[in-house]
Scaffold this motif. Structure first.
Motif, PDB file in Angstrom:
ATOM      1  N   ALA A   1      34.993  55.342  26.387  1.00 17.39           N
ATOM      2  CA  ALA A   1      34.023  54.255  26.452  1.00 17.39           C
ATOM      3  C   ALA A   1      32.967  54.368  25.354  1.00 17.39           C
ATOM      4  CB  ALA A   1      33.344  54.241  27.822  1.00 17.39           C
ATOM      5  N   HIS A   2      33.074  55.402  24.522  1.00 17.94           N
ATOM      6  CA  HIS A   2      32.038  55.627  23.519  1.00 17.94           C
ATOM      7  C   HIS A   2      32.162  54.706  22.318  1.00 17.94           C
ATOM      8  CE1 HIS A   2      29.256  57.475  20.810  1.00 17.94           C
ATOM      9  NE2 HIS A   2      30.181  58.018  20.054  1.00 17.94           N
ATOM     10  N   LEU A   3      33.365  54.446  21.848  1.00 15.65           N
ATOM     11  CA  LEU A   3      33.511  53.684  20.603  1.00 15.65           C
ATOM     12  C   LEU A   3      34.787  52.857  20.634  1.00 15.65           C
ATOM     13  CD1 LEU A   3      32.489  54.912  17.133  1.00 15.65           C
ATOM     14  CD2 LEU A   3      34.698  53.774  17.377  1.00 15.65           C
ATOM     15  N   GLY A   4      34.663  51.600  20.206  1.00 16.44           N
ATOM     16  CA  GLY A   4      35.795  50.694  20.248  1.00 16.44           C
ATOM     17  C   GLY A   4      35.931  49.872  18.982  1.00 16.44           C
ATOM     18  N   ILE A   5      36.652  48.776  19.102  1.00 17.29           N
ATOM     19  CA  ILE A   5      36.928  47.874  17.989  1.00 17.29           C
ATOM     20  C   ILE A   5      36.559  46.463  18.424  1.00 17.29           C
ATOM     21  CG2 ILE A   5      38.693  46.978  16.410  1.00 17.29           C
ATOM     22  CD1 ILE A   5      40.301  49.573  17.009  1.00 17.29           C
ATOM     23  N   ASP A   6      35.540  45.905  17.818  1.00 13.26           N
ATOM     24  CA  ASP A   6      35.103  44.551  18.131  1.00 13.26           C
ATOM     25  C   ASP A   6      34.871  44.368  19.635  1.00 13.26           C
ATOM     26  OD1 ASP A   6      34.325  41.966  17.663  1.00 13.26           O
ATOM     27  OD2 ASP A   6      36.353  41.156  17.464  1.00 13.26           O
ATOM     28  N   ASN A   7      34.162  45.345  20.233  1.00 11.35           N
ATOM     29  CA  ASN A   7      33.815  45.298  21.648  1.00 11.35           C
ATOM     30  C   ASN A   7      35.009  45.439  22.588  1.00 11.35           C
ATOM     31  OD1 ASN A   7      30.806  44.911  21.850  1.00 11.35           O
ATOM     32  ND2 ASN A   7      31.299  43.166  20.543  1.00 11.35           N
ATOM     33  N   VAL A   8      36.117  45.934  22.045  1.00 10.58           N
ATOM     34  CA  VAL A   8      37.279  46.264  22.873  1.00 10.58           C
ATOM     35  C   VAL A   8      37.492  47.769  22.768  1.00 10.58           C
ATOM     36  CG1 VAL A   8      39.727  45.854  23.318  1.00 10.58           C
ATOM     37  CG2 VAL A   8      38.297  43.998  22.436  1.00 10.58           C
ATOM     38  N   PHE A   9      37.672  48.407  23.914  1.00  9.09           N
ATOM     39  CA  PHE A   9      37.790  49.854  23.970  1.00  9.09           C
ATOM     40  C   PHE A   9      39.197  50.243  24.420  1.00  9.09           C
ATOM     41  CE2 PHE A   9      33.428  48.742  23.901  1.00  9.09           C
ATOM     42  CZ  PHE A   9      32.740  49.804  23.327  1.00  9.09           C
ATOM     43  N   TYR A  10      39.418  51.531  24.607  1.00  8.84           N
ATOM     44  CA  TYR A  10      40.756  52.026  24.942  1.00  8.84           C
ATOM     45  C   TYR A  10      41.445  51.156  25.993  1.00  8.84           C
ATOM     46  CZ  TYR A  10      44.443  54.857  26.974  1.00  8.84           C
ATOM     47  OH  TYR A  10      45.668  55.273  27.474  1.00  8.84           O
TER      48      TYR A  10
ATOM     49  N   ARG B   1      33.356  50.593   5.777  1.00  9.48           N
ATOM     50  CA  ARG B   1      34.307  50.948   6.836  1.00  9.48           C
ATOM     51  C   ARG B   1      33.840  52.275   7.437  1.00  9.48           C
ATOM     52  NH1 ARG B   1      38.460  47.474   6.698  1.00  9.48           N
ATOM     53  NH2 ARG B   1      39.654  48.709   8.218  1.00  9.48           N
ATOM     54  N   VAL B   2      33.262  52.184   8.613  1.00  7.41           N
ATOM     55  CA  VAL B   2      32.611  53.357   9.205  1.00  7.41           C
ATOM     56  C   VAL B   2      33.299  53.759  10.509  1.00  7.41           C
ATOM     57  CG1 VAL B   2      30.416  52.750   8.142  1.00  7.41           C
ATOM     58  CG2 VAL B   2      30.907  51.961  10.459  1.00  7.41           C
ATOM     59  N   TRP B   3      33.406  55.070  10.712  1.00  4.00           N
ATOM     60  CA  TRP B   3      33.943  55.667  11.943  1.00  4.00           C
ATOM     61  C   TRP B   3      35.322  55.126  12.316  1.00  4.00           C
ATOM     62  CZ3 TRP B   3      31.378  59.807  12.202  1.00  4.00           C
ATOM     63  CH2 TRP B   3      29.999  59.840  11.971  1.00  4.00           C
TER      64      TRP B   3
ATOM     65  N   HIS C   1      37.266  57.562  14.526  1.00  4.31           N
ATOM     66  CA  HIS C   1      36.935  57.441  15.944  1.00  4.31           C
ATOM     67  C   HIS C   1      37.728  56.298  16.585  1.00  4.31           C
ATOM     68  CE1 HIS C   1      33.704  60.263  15.319  1.00  4.31           C
ATOM     69  NE2 HIS C   1      33.168  60.045  16.512  1.00  4.31           N
ATOM     70  N   GLN C   2      37.814  55.180  15.886  1.00  7.88           N
ATOM     71  CA  GLN C   2      38.573  54.050  16.423  1.00  7.88           C
ATOM     72  C   GLN C   2      40.041  54.419  16.628  1.00  7.88           C
ATOM     73  OE1 GLN C   2      37.543  51.133  13.364  1.00  7.88           O
ATOM     74  NE2 GLN C   2      36.221  50.066  14.822  1.00  7.88           N
ATOM     75  N   THR C   3      40.595  55.136  15.648  1.00 11.51           N
ATOM     76  CA  THR C   3      41.997  55.532  15.740  1.00 11.51           C
ATOM     77  C   THR C   3      42.223  56.486  16.903  1.00 11.51           C
ATOM     78  OG1 THR C   3      42.484  55.170  13.406  1.00 11.51           O
ATOM     79  CG2 THR C   3      43.831  56.817  14.564  1.00 11.51           C
ATOM     80  N   LEU C   4      41.372  57.482  17.028  1.00 12.48           N
ATOM     81  CA  LEU C   4      41.578  58.491  18.063  1.00 12.48           C
ATOM     82  C   LEU C   4      41.210  57.971  19.444  1.00 12.48           C
ATOM     83  CD1 LEU C   4      40.201  61.583  16.106  1.00 12.48           C
ATOM     84  CD2 LEU C   4      42.598  61.104  16.635  1.00 12.48           C
ATOM     85  N   LEU C   5      40.002  57.472  19.609  1.00  9.83           N
ATOM     86  CA  LEU C   5      39.531  57.066  20.928  1.00  9.83           C
ATOM     87  C   LEU C   5      40.162  55.767  21.410  1.00  9.83           C
ATOM     88  CD1 LEU C   5      35.704  57.796  20.460  1.00  9.83           C
ATOM     89  CD2 LEU C   5      37.317  59.152  21.806  1.00  9.83           C
ATOM     90  N   ALA C   6      39.975  54.705  20.631  1.00 12.04           N
ATOM     91  CA  ALA C   6      40.382  53.379  21.094  1.00 12.04           C
ATOM     92  C   ALA C   6      41.889  53.168  21.056  1.00 12.04           C
ATOM     93  CB  ALA C   6      39.678  52.306  20.262  1.00 12.04           C
ATOM     94  N   LYS C   7      42.495  53.514  19.943  1.00  8.88           N
ATOM     95  CA  LYS C   7      43.915  53.199  19.772  1.00  8.88           C
ATOM     96  C   LYS C   7      44.854  54.193  20.437  1.00  8.88           C
ATOM     97  CE  LYS C   7      43.345  50.694  15.395  1.00  8.88           C
ATOM     98  NZ  LYS C   7      43.764  50.607  13.968  1.00  8.88           N
TER      99      LYS C   7
ATOM    100  N   VAL D   1      29.193  57.964  28.885  1.00  7.27           N
ATOM    101  CA  VAL D   1      30.208  57.801  27.843  1.00  7.27           C
ATOM    102  C   VAL D   1      30.321  59.039  26.957  1.00  7.27           C
ATOM    103  CG1 VAL D   1      29.843  55.310  27.854  1.00  7.27           C
ATOM    104  CG2 VAL D   1      28.662  56.706  26.158  1.00  7.27           C
ATOM    105  N   GLN D   2      29.385  59.981  27.095  1.00  2.00           N
ATOM    106  CA  GLN D   2      29.421  61.255  26.383  1.00  2.00           C
ATOM    107  C   GLN D   2      28.893  62.342  27.313  1.00  2.00           C
ATOM    108  OE1 GLN D   2      26.842  59.576  23.266  1.00  2.00           O
ATOM    109  NE2 GLN D   2      28.265  60.424  21.757  1.00  2.00           N
TER     110      GLN D   2
END
Length: 307
Positions: free
Chosen positions: A114-123, A251-253, A256-262, A297-298
Motif C-alpha cells: 500500500a506504500h507506492l503505486g502507479i497512477d493511484n493504483v496499487f498492487y 521518472r522517479v521510483w 518501487h513500482q516494479t517491485l511493490l505494485a507490479k 503502509v510501512q
C-alpha cells in the motif's frame, strides 16, 4: 475489492501495462509471500551451522535522516510521579512509559504494497479511492504481511567494485547483479530475500546529512531482473534501494513500482549489512516478524540474519 482485469492509465506516449490482477488471484494481498512454505523454511534453517546472529536494523531516533518530511521522536514520562514521588504503595514502585510521535518510514523499514503505486493504483489493482483512508488502509496493510522466514542472500556490490562505498547516484544494473552473483557464487532461488551491500549505511554515523541526500542503488532494469527471480523481498543498506539522484529526473521510483505494485515484492530499506559483508556471508537464514500495525503502509523493523 481489487478491480477487474484492466490496465492502469498509461503515461503519455507509453503503452498500457497489463500488471493486474495478480498471478496469485484477484483477491490476493500477500504477493510473492505466497512462495513461502514449510519446505522453504526448512531449507533456510539448514543454513544455520555456526549459531552466529546478525542484527540488520539500525537504531532509530530524532536525528535519523529520513525521506522528507518524515521524522520521529520518543518522549519518556513517569506519569503522576512528580518531584520524585512514587506510585502509592508500600514498596514505592516507580515506572516509566514512552510515547512515540512520528512517521513509520524512518530508519530500517519494510514497505507494504500500500506504500507506492502507479497512477493511484496499487498492487493487484487496488485503487486508492477504495482502500486508502487517513485512519489506515483497509487492504494491503502491514498487519497482513505473513512472517518472513526464508533464505537470505547478500550481493556485495562494494566488494565487487573494489571500494568501501559506492557513490550517490551510482547505478546497479541487472547485468551488474548477474555478474556479481556469478563472481561471488551467489545463486538466488525462488522465495529468497536479496540484500544489496553498497557500504552507504556507514554514513549514518559519520555523515548523516550526506546519507539522506542521495544514494547508490538499482535501476528499474535491475528491479525487473530481481522480480524475474521470484524473490519475496529486496533490500539494501540505503534509505530507498534505488539510485538517487535519478538518471532521468522525470521518472522517479520506478523500481518501487516494479517491485511493490507490479510484482508484490516487499522492499527493505536501511538494512545494516556491514557485518554480513565483513564476514563475506553469501547466504543465511533471514527472519522478520514485523510489528502488526493495523492499517499502516510501512513499519520500522529489525530483521535478523543467522548463520
Amino acid at each position: 475489492m481489487p478491480a477487474a482485469a484492466q490496465t492502469a492509465t498509461p503515461a503519455p506516449g507509453q503503452p498500457p501495462a497489463n500488471w493486474y490482477p495478480s498471478r496469485y488471484g484477484a483477491d490476493d494481498q500477500i504477493g510473492a509471500m505466497n512462495l513461502l512454505n514449510a519446505q522453504k523454511v526448512l531449507e533456510a534453517v539448514r543454513l544455520v551451522t555456526r549459531g552466529q546472529v546478525y542484527r540488520l536494523g539500525v537504531p532509530v531516533g530524532r536525528e535519523t535522516p529520513a525521506f522528507p518530511p518524515r521524522s520521529l521522536s520518543v518522549t519518556v514520562m513517569m506519569p503522576d510521579q512528580f518531584g520524585g514521588a512514587t506510585v502509592p504503595s508500600e514498596n514505592r514502585m516507580s515506572y516509566a512509559d514512552d510515547m512515540f510521535t512520528g512517521w513509520l518510514g524512518v530508519g530500517s523499514q519494510i514497505d507494504s504494497f500500500a506504500h507506492l503505486g502507479i497512477d493511484n493504483v496499487f498492487y493487484n489493482g487496488n485503487r486508492a479511492q477504495d482502500f486508502m483512508h487517513t485512519t489506515g488502509v483497509t487492504r494491503l496493510g502491514i498487519e497482513g504481511i505473513p512472517p518472513m522466514v526464508t533464505r537470505g542472500v547478500l550481493v556485495d556490490m562494494a566488494r565487487a567494485r573494489g571500494k568501501p562505498m559506492l557513490d550517490e547516484g551510482e547505478i546497479i544494473t541487472a547485468d551488474d547483479l548477474r555478474n556479481v552473483m556469478r563472481d561471488q557464487g551467489v545463486q538466488v532461488r525462488r522465495g529468497d530475500v536479496v540484500l544489496i551491500h553498497t557500504g552507504w549505511v556507514e554514513l549514518l554515523e559519520r555523515d548523516p546529512a550526506r546519507f539522506g541526500k542521495g544514494e547508490p542503488g538499482i535501476d528499474n532494469g535491475a528491479a525487473e531482473y530481481l522480480a524475474s527471480l521470484e524473490v519475496v523481498a529486496v533490500g539494501a543498506d540505503t534509505w530507498g534501494v534505488e539510485a538517487v539522484p535519478f538518471r532521468n529526473p522525470n521518472r522517479v521510483w520506478e523500481g518501487h513500482q516494479t517491485l511493490l505494485a507490479k510484482n508484490g515484492i516487499h522492499i527493505l530499506e536501511v538494512m545494516d549489512t556491514r557485518a554480513l559483508a565483513r564476514d563475506q556471508a553469501t547466504e543465511f537464514l533471514f527472519v522478520l516478524g514485523q510489528p502488526l500495525l493495523k492499517g499502516a503502509v510501512q513499519a520500522i523493523i529489525n530483521p535478523i540474519a543467522i548463520r
